[in-house]
Design a protein around this motif. Structure first.
Motif, PDB file in Angstrom:
ATOM      1  N   GLU A 278       0.827  -1.202   0.000  1.00  0.00           N
ATOM      2  CA  GLU A 278       0.000   0.000   0.000  1.00  0.00           C
ATOM      3  C   GLU A 278       0.868   1.262   0.000  1.00  0.00           C
ATOM      4  O   GLU A 278       0.530   2.255  -0.652  1.00  0.00           O
ATOM      5  CB  GLU A 278      -0.954   0.005   1.198  1.00  0.00           C
ATOM      6  N   THR A 279       2.021   1.228   0.678  1.00  0.00           N
ATOM      7  CA  THR A 279       2.886   2.414   0.671  1.00  0.00           C
ATOM      8  C   THR A 279       3.515   2.632  -0.694  1.00  0.00           C
ATOM      9  O   THR A 279       3.776   3.772  -1.080  1.00  0.00           O
ATOM     10  CB  THR A 279       3.994   2.266   1.734  1.00  0.00           C
ATOM     11  N   ILE A 280       3.759   1.551  -1.425  1.00  0.00           N
ATOM     12  CA  ILE A 280       4.330   1.688  -2.768  1.00  0.00           C
ATOM     13  C   ILE A 280       3.308   2.331  -3.699  1.00  0.00           C
ATOM     14  O   ILE A 280       3.636   3.244  -4.472  1.00  0.00           O
ATOM     15  CB  ILE A 280       4.774   0.316  -3.303  1.00  0.00           C
ATOM     16  N   PHE A 281       2.070   1.888  -3.637  1.00  0.00           N
ATOM     17  CA  PHE A 281       1.024   2.484  -4.473  1.00  0.00           C
ATOM     18  C   PHE A 281       0.858   3.970  -4.173  1.00  0.00           C
ATOM     19  O   PHE A 281       0.825   4.802  -5.076  1.00  0.00           O
ATOM     20  CB  PHE A 281      -0.311   1.757  -4.237  1.00  0.00           C
ATOM     21  N   TYR A 282       0.756   4.298  -2.896  1.00  0.00           N
ATOM     22  CA  TYR A 282       0.485   5.680  -2.522  1.00  0.00           C
ATOM     23  C   TYR A 282       1.684   6.588  -2.801  1.00  0.00           C
ATOM     24  O   TYR A 282       1.530   7.705  -3.300  1.00  0.00           O
ATOM     25  CB  TYR A 282       0.089   5.762  -1.047  1.00  0.00           C
ATOM     26  N   SER A 283       2.881   6.125  -2.479  1.00  0.00           N
ATOM     27  CA  SER A 283       4.057   6.973  -2.677  1.00  0.00           C
ATOM     28  C   SER A 283       4.343   7.204  -4.154  1.00  0.00           C
ATOM     29  O   SER A 283       4.679   8.319  -4.561  1.00  0.00           O
ATOM     30  CB  SER A 283       5.280   6.352  -1.993  1.00  0.00           C
ATOM     31  N   SER A 284       4.186   6.180  -4.978  1.00  0.00           N
ATOM     32  CA  SER A 284       4.456   6.355  -6.404  1.00  0.00           C
ATOM     33  C   SER A 284       3.385   7.225  -7.060  1.00  0.00           C
ATOM     34  O   SER A 284       3.681   8.008  -7.963  1.00  0.00           O
ATOM     35  CB  SER A 284       4.549   4.996  -7.106  1.00  0.00           C
ATOM     36  N   TYR A 285       2.132   7.112  -6.600  1.00  0.00           N
ATOM     37  CA  TYR A 285       1.090   7.990  -7.152  1.00  0.00           C
ATOM     38  C   TYR A 285       1.393   9.450  -6.851  1.00  0.00           C
ATOM     39  O   TYR A 285       1.338  10.314  -7.733  1.00  0.00           O
ATOM     40  CB  TYR A 285      -0.282   7.618  -6.577  1.00  0.00           C
ATOM     41  N   VAL A 286       1.731   9.742  -5.594  1.00  0.00           N
ATOM     42  CA  VAL A 286       2.043  11.123  -5.230  1.00  0.00           C
ATOM     43  C   VAL A 286       3.292  11.597  -5.963  1.00  0.00           C
ATOM     44  O   VAL A 286       3.391  12.763  -6.356  1.00  0.00           O
ATOM     45  CB  VAL A 286       2.214  11.239  -3.699  1.00  0.00           C
ATOM     46  N   PHE A 287       4.261  10.691  -6.168  1.00  0.00           N
ATOM     47  CA  PHE A 287       5.480  11.054  -6.903  1.00  0.00           C
ATOM     48  C   PHE A 287       5.145  11.549  -8.304  1.00  0.00           C
ATOM     49  O   PHE A 287       5.599  12.611  -8.732  1.00  0.00           O
ATOM     50  CB  PHE A 287       6.409   9.838  -6.971  1.00  0.00           C
ATOM     51  N   PHE A 288       4.347  10.797  -9.030  1.00  0.00           N
ATOM     52  CA  PHE A 288       4.037  11.166 -10.407  1.00  0.00           C
ATOM     53  C   PHE A 288       3.207  12.445 -10.485  1.00  0.00           C
ATOM     54  O   PHE A 288       3.435  13.296 -11.349  1.00  0.00           O
ATOM     55  CB  PHE A 288       3.317  10.015 -11.109  1.00  0.00           C
ATOM     56  N   THR A 289       2.240  12.599  -9.580  1.00  0.00           N
ATOM     57  CA  THR A 289       1.411  13.804  -9.630  1.00  0.00           C
ATOM     58  C   THR A 289       2.208  15.045  -9.240  1.00  0.00           C
ATOM     59  O   THR A 289       2.011  16.122  -9.809  1.00  0.00           O
ATOM     60  CB  THR A 289       0.187  13.665  -8.716  1.00  0.00           C
ATOM     61  N   LYS A 290       3.119  14.910  -8.270  1.00  0.00           N
ATOM     62  CA  LYS A 290       3.962  16.051  -7.905  1.00  0.00           C
ATOM     63  C   LYS A 290       4.907  16.417  -9.041  1.00  0.00           C
ATOM     64  O   LYS A 290       5.170  17.595  -9.296  1.00  0.00           O
ATOM     65  CB  LYS A 290       4.761  15.738  -6.646  1.00  0.00           C
TER      66      LYS A 290
END
Length: 499
Positions: A408-420
């Motif tokens: 779950e941390t991989i999904f959330y962190s990578s999503y925020v990475f791409f949007t930022k």
């Protein structure tokens, strides 16, 4: 509230002897084991308030502060905004990697990260609005502090958002907790813009140019140097207060669907699998454009009202109109998500498209308030939708891949990475375009090329991004329907409904 459902009682409820009704029907509708109390949902939502309070103030006022108070050239402001966003984006995979490898403590695996970042991020935010006595290195000062703030905000936000998956195994309860969180975050966004804007409003009123005799004369309100740190201190206090309430009211529980003996994947291996998951890939790419459009709209609204229209006296009221509309419409959108599905709800984002163009073409006060109200409604669904879909994407992935905890941390962190990263590119390039157009920091009157550029940034740019993102969201691959798997200890039904 969550304690009585942990440990042996929870596992006993999942053993085969009891009747299978709780698993084969609607586990998220009637399972007591997955139920979250009202108090837990409210405390969970409060935990997301500080970052939204700070982000709201930054989104609406940081660019204006850097250009007209700190009087940094537009090219350097572009570097500050781009560098900060890239720093936050780069911190996302690092946060996911470190959190994925961290051990569970007495307070959980994610909560210690939230609490540990709190004092440092509060200090970084305060000094971001401090005007140093030197002038030649102000660009470096604000670049360093903004990068530090964004990185710390990431280490705060990634474990907090990933906590959604560890509150309950019930998709419906997670959707409900997400709605509470988004409502509280919208309220935080409103509070951030309102409090910060009311404190510093005197620094940007039309009266600051009354004594400027030349068209391009620089005019800085003397109290601006004092008002901005006061506003920053008020916002910074929300971090320790809200983090304490989060810790007191929310109990993190292990993922009951994870294999009991699984060690989980490494971060890089998990990242390689997640970015190849079609539903996740579609979600990320579509919201790269949509979230960047919202950031551009927020960042340039105040500048547009100040320099490209005669709405400078309405800036605070317009910002509050947007945020009040977003807060009030968030519960409505949650009902729409449950009633009509998430794909249908995505069309609500289109609402701001014609109105953004209308504001650029007819920048009058009545039109501006209508645009602000409709934009708030659209912004609410654009913020709620991806965070409501992400838990379902994780469910869809887990139903197809039998892996251990930590994904779950991989999904959330990578999503925020791409949007930022997309926001960094959009804001950096758009601010650089102001420099090419001849923007003069602190000037009372800007050149006509600057006015035209601001109209394009407030109208055409968000429109193109939103339409592109929605097209990708609608035509991309849909997740496969999950099948009943009797070998899993907990059968979860995914509500991810983009098909």
């Amino acid at each position: 509230m969550a304690g009585p459902h942990e440990g042996t009682p929870a596992r006993a409820a999942e053993t085969p002897p009891p009747p299978p009704v709780a698993h084969t029907l609607e586990p998220d509708a009637g399972s007591n084991a997955g139920h979250l109390s009202f108090f837990t949902k409210v405390c969970y939502g409060i935990g997301g308030v500080p970052n939204q309070v700070a982000s709201s103030a930054i989104a609406f006022y940081l660019q204006l502060f850097l250009l007209d108070v700190a009087q940094i050239p537009a090219a350097q402001v572009s570097l500050v905004l781009f560098g900060g966003k890239v720093s936050g984006a780069a911190a996302d995979p690092l946060a996911g990697f470190l959190i994925n490898r961290s051990r569970r403590t007495g307070s959980g695996r994610l909560m210690p990260w939230v609490l540990g970042c709190t004092p440092f991020i509060a200090l970084a935010y305060f000094f971001l609005w401090f005007l140093p006595p030197f002038t030649s290195l102000r660009g470096l000062w604000y670049t360093t502090l903004y990068c530090l703030f964004q990185a710390l905000a990431t280490f705060f936000q990634v474990p907090y958002t990933a906590l959604t998956m560890l509150l309950t195994p019930s998709p419906r309860e997670r959707d409900s907790a997400t709605a509470y969180r988004m409502t509280m975050e919208m309220a935080g966004t409103l509070m951030g813009a309102a409090v910060h804007g009311l404190i510093v409003s005197g620094a940007h009123g039309s009266h600051r140019c009354d004594e400027a005799t030349l068209p391009g004369q620089v005019a800085v309100f003397p109290n601006a140097i004092r008002l901005y740190p006061i506003a920053a201190a008020v916002v910074a206090v929300t971090y320790p207060v809200c983090s304490s309430l989060l810790c007191l009211g929310v109990k993190e529980r292990p993922d009951p669907s994870a294999p009991a003996s699984g060690q989980g994947l490494s971060f890089l291996a998990g990242l390689g699998l997640t970015v190849r998951h079609p539903p996740y890939l579609k979600l990320v790419i579509s919201f790269l454009f949509i979230s960047a459009a919202v950031q551009v709209e927020q960042s340039y609204l105040v500048l547009f009202c100040t320099h490209a229209s005669r709405l400078h006296d309405h800036v605070q009221s317009l910002v509050l109109t947007i945020l009040v509309s977003a807060v009030l419409s968030t519960p409505m959108w949650e009902w729409v998500l449950q009633r009509f599905g998430k794909r249908m709800s995505a069309f609500g984002i289109c609402g701001m498209v014609p109105f953004a163009i209308l504001l650029a073409a007819v920048p009058t006060a009545p039109v501006a308030y209508v645009v602000a109200f409709v934009s708030g409604i659209s912004i609410a669904v654009s913020l709620l939708l991806p965070w409501s879909m992400l838990p379902d994407v994780v469910d869809d992935f887990q139903l197809q891949h039998q892996h251990g905890p930590g994904l779950e941390t991989i999904f959330y962190s990578s999503y925020v990475f791409f949007t930022k990263l997309s926001g960094a590119g959009a804001l950096g390039i758009s601010t650089l375009s102001l420099d090419f157009a001849g923007y003069e920091s602190g000037a009372c009157k800007q050149a006509e090329q600057v006015v035209v550029t601001l109209k394009v940034l407030i109208g055409a740019v968000p429109t193109c991004m939103i339409l592109t993102g929605l097209c990708i969201l609608m035509v991309g691959p849909a997740p496969k329907a999950p099948t009943q798997d009797s070998s899993r200890s907990l059968r979860r039904r995914t509500s991810y409904s983009l098909a």
